[in-house]
Design a protein around this motif. Structure first.
Motif, short mmCIF file in Angstrom:
data_model
loop_
_atom_site.label_atom_id
_atom_site.label_comp_id
_atom_site.label_asym_id
_atom_site.label_seq_id
_atom_site.Cartn_x
_atom_site.Cartn_y
_atom_site.Cartn_z
N GLY A 202 0.78 -1.24 0.00
CA GLY A 202 0.00 0.00 0.00
C GLY A 202 0.80 1.28 0.00
O GLY A 202 0.26 2.36 0.23
N THR A 203 2.10 1.19 -0.29
CA THR A 203 2.95 2.39 -0.31
C THR A 203 4.16 2.12 -1.18
O THR A 203 4.29 1.06 -1.79
CB THR A 203 3.38 2.75 1.13
N TYR A 204 5.04 3.10 -1.29
CA TYR A 204 6.32 2.91 -1.99
C TYR A 204 7.40 2.71 -0.94
O TYR A 204 7.56 3.54 -0.03
CB TYR A 204 6.63 4.11 -2.88
N CYS A 205 8.12 1.62 -1.05
CA CYS A 205 9.09 1.28 -0.02
C CYS A 205 10.13 0.32 -0.60
O CYS A 205 10.23 0.16 -1.82
CB CYS A 205 8.38 0.65 1.19
N TYR A 206 10.89 -0.31 0.27
CA TYR A 206 11.98 -1.21 -0.15
C TYR A 206 11.79 -2.59 0.49
O TYR A 206 12.54 -2.97 1.40
CB TYR A 206 13.33 -0.62 0.25
N PRO A 207 10.82 -3.37 0.00
CA PRO A 207 10.64 -4.71 0.59
C PRO A 207 11.86 -5.60 0.40
O PRO A 207 12.14 -6.46 1.25
CB PRO A 207 9.41 -5.26 -0.14
N PHE A 208 12.61 -5.40 -0.70
CA PHE A 208 13.81 -6.22 -0.90
C PHE A 208 14.86 -5.93 0.17
O PHE A 208 15.65 -6.80 0.54
CB PHE A 208 14.39 -6.02 -2.30
N ALA A 209 14.85 -4.71 0.70
CA ALA A 209 15.78 -4.38 1.78
C ALA A 209 15.38 -5.07 3.08
O ALA A 209 16.25 -5.34 3.94
CB ALA A 209 15.85 -2.86 1.99
N PHE A 210 14.09 -5.36 3.24
CA PHE A 210 13.64 -6.15 4.39
C PHE A 210 14.29 -7.53 4.32
O PHE A 210 14.81 -8.05 5.32
CB PHE A 210 12.11 -6.25 4.33
N ASP A 211 14.28 -8.13 3.14
CA ASP A 211 14.95 -9.43 2.97
C ASP A 211 16.44 -9.33 3.25
O ASP A 211 17.02 -10.21 3.91
CB ASP A 211 14.72 -9.96 1.55
#
Length: 355
Positions: A202-211
């Motif tokens: 629901g937003t612009y973010c860095y999910p790959f950085a979570f990994d």
């Protein structure tokens, strides 16, 4: 002193007084910050932090004074002003923040040839950057990034990979392997939909950085990267500290005790989020039904197993009565806005024995 020099001195004093009154007039007034307290999590106090922002000392539009007072008004407990290539704001920021109970880490932002941007935190005054833009290899005119990272480590500092648009570069991997790069931003409010963010959750973010954070033992950060006056909801990095001090915040970051709070979500490690939710949420059976109480500032969305109308939202510092039809002494919850990876929500189980 001659009459002319006396007149000149008087004019200088008047100009200084005028400048000071203008500065005071332009400075935001202190307000009561919004309630943002969490219950203690065992031995830890939960602080709200923002560790990436800029002032007029680099490319920001606000003064150091404005930035500190604004952070206080928004309810932050700990901040770092991270101007490009300089920690010039630190001394004034720390002196302004001290009577407000606001923790300030000495910080700056560097980059490697315009690609990885790196936020330096809690570095002592012993570290004096040669230039804000580091060279990717040795023997160049600018300082070599490996040499600068080593100096940061010697000065007690650490590095957070900011808006990680450049990818998992060799320089970042080297810094991680050396124990100098200790965190990564999963949310940066300033870049919006740019800087290779991904539209997700629901937003612009860095999910790959979570990994990356989970795979390479990095602390998660949600920072503003604020360059001008804030407006609306702001990202927060929750830090679980043993001690309310710059060294306490730094120790928590090194030990990965951070949670990213943004857009109504909590992102973090399963073990840490489990403890945070266990301290924040109270579930018990009453004669009227099962009462769920939220003792923290984040609205929580819960899917309860075995309960009719099982999807509920509990407002900050609110409670929800969900009826008496659930059987057994345990209730299972999937937290729809609490994420232990980009793909998985946190699950909890609560004893609902009458008490």
């Amino acid at each position: 002193m001659t009459r002319m020099s006396t007149l000149s001195a008087m004019i200088t004093v008047l100009l200084l007084l005028s400048a000071a009154s203008t500065l005071i007039a332009d400075t935001p007034a202190l307000t009561d910050p919004p309630r943002h307290d969490f219950p203690r999590v065992g031995e830890y106090e939960v602080l709200c932090g923002d560790f990436h922002m800029h002032t007029v000392n680099s490319d920001g539009e606000q003064t150091t004074r404005e930035k500190v007072l604004e952070a206080y008004n928004y309810g932050y407990d700990a901040i770092a002003i991270t101007d490009h290539g300089t920690a010039r704001s630190y001394r004034l920021a720390a002196s302004l923040a001290r009577p407000l109970g606001l923790i300030v880490l000495r910080g700056a932002e560097m980059d490697i040839r315009d690609r990885p941007h790196l936020v330096v935190l809690n570095v002592s005054a012993d570290y004096q950057p040669r230039n804000p833009r580091w060279a990717a290899g040795p023997g160049e005119e600018n300082a070599f990034y490996q040499d600068q990272m080593r100096e940061i480590r010697l000065a007690g500092g650490l590095i957070v990979y900011a808006h990680p648009h450049a990818g998992f570069t060799d320089a970042v991997q080297w810094g991680i392997a050396e124990g100098i790069v200790r965190g990564v931003e999963v949310k940066n409010a300033e870049v919006g939909s740019g800087y290779d963010t991904v539209e997700s959750h629901g937003t612009y973010c860095y999910p790959f950085a979570f990994d990356w954070a989970l795979d390479h033992d990095l602390a998660l950060f949600a920072n503003s990267d604020s360059h001008n006056a804030r407006s609306g909801d702001q990202p927060v990095t929750l830090v679980l500290v043993k001690e309310r001090s710059p060294s306490g915040v730094t120790e928590a970051i090194r030990e990965l005790r951070t949670v990213a709070w943004f857009k109504g979500m909590l992102w973090g490690r399963e073990e840490l989020l489990s403890k945070l939710i266990e301290s924040t949420v109270k579930v018990r059976r009453t004669p009227e039904g099962i009462l769920v109480e939220n003792c923290g500032p984040v609205a929580l969305t819960a899917a309860l197993t075995g309960v009719a109308g099982n999807l509920i939202e509990i407002e900050p510092y609110g409670e929800k009565l969900i009826g008496a039809e659930a059987g057994g002494d345990t209730i299972s919850v999937t937290w729809q806005n609490v994420w232990i990876s980009p793909r998985e929500n946190l699950r909890s189980a609560f004893d609902v024995t009458t008490r």
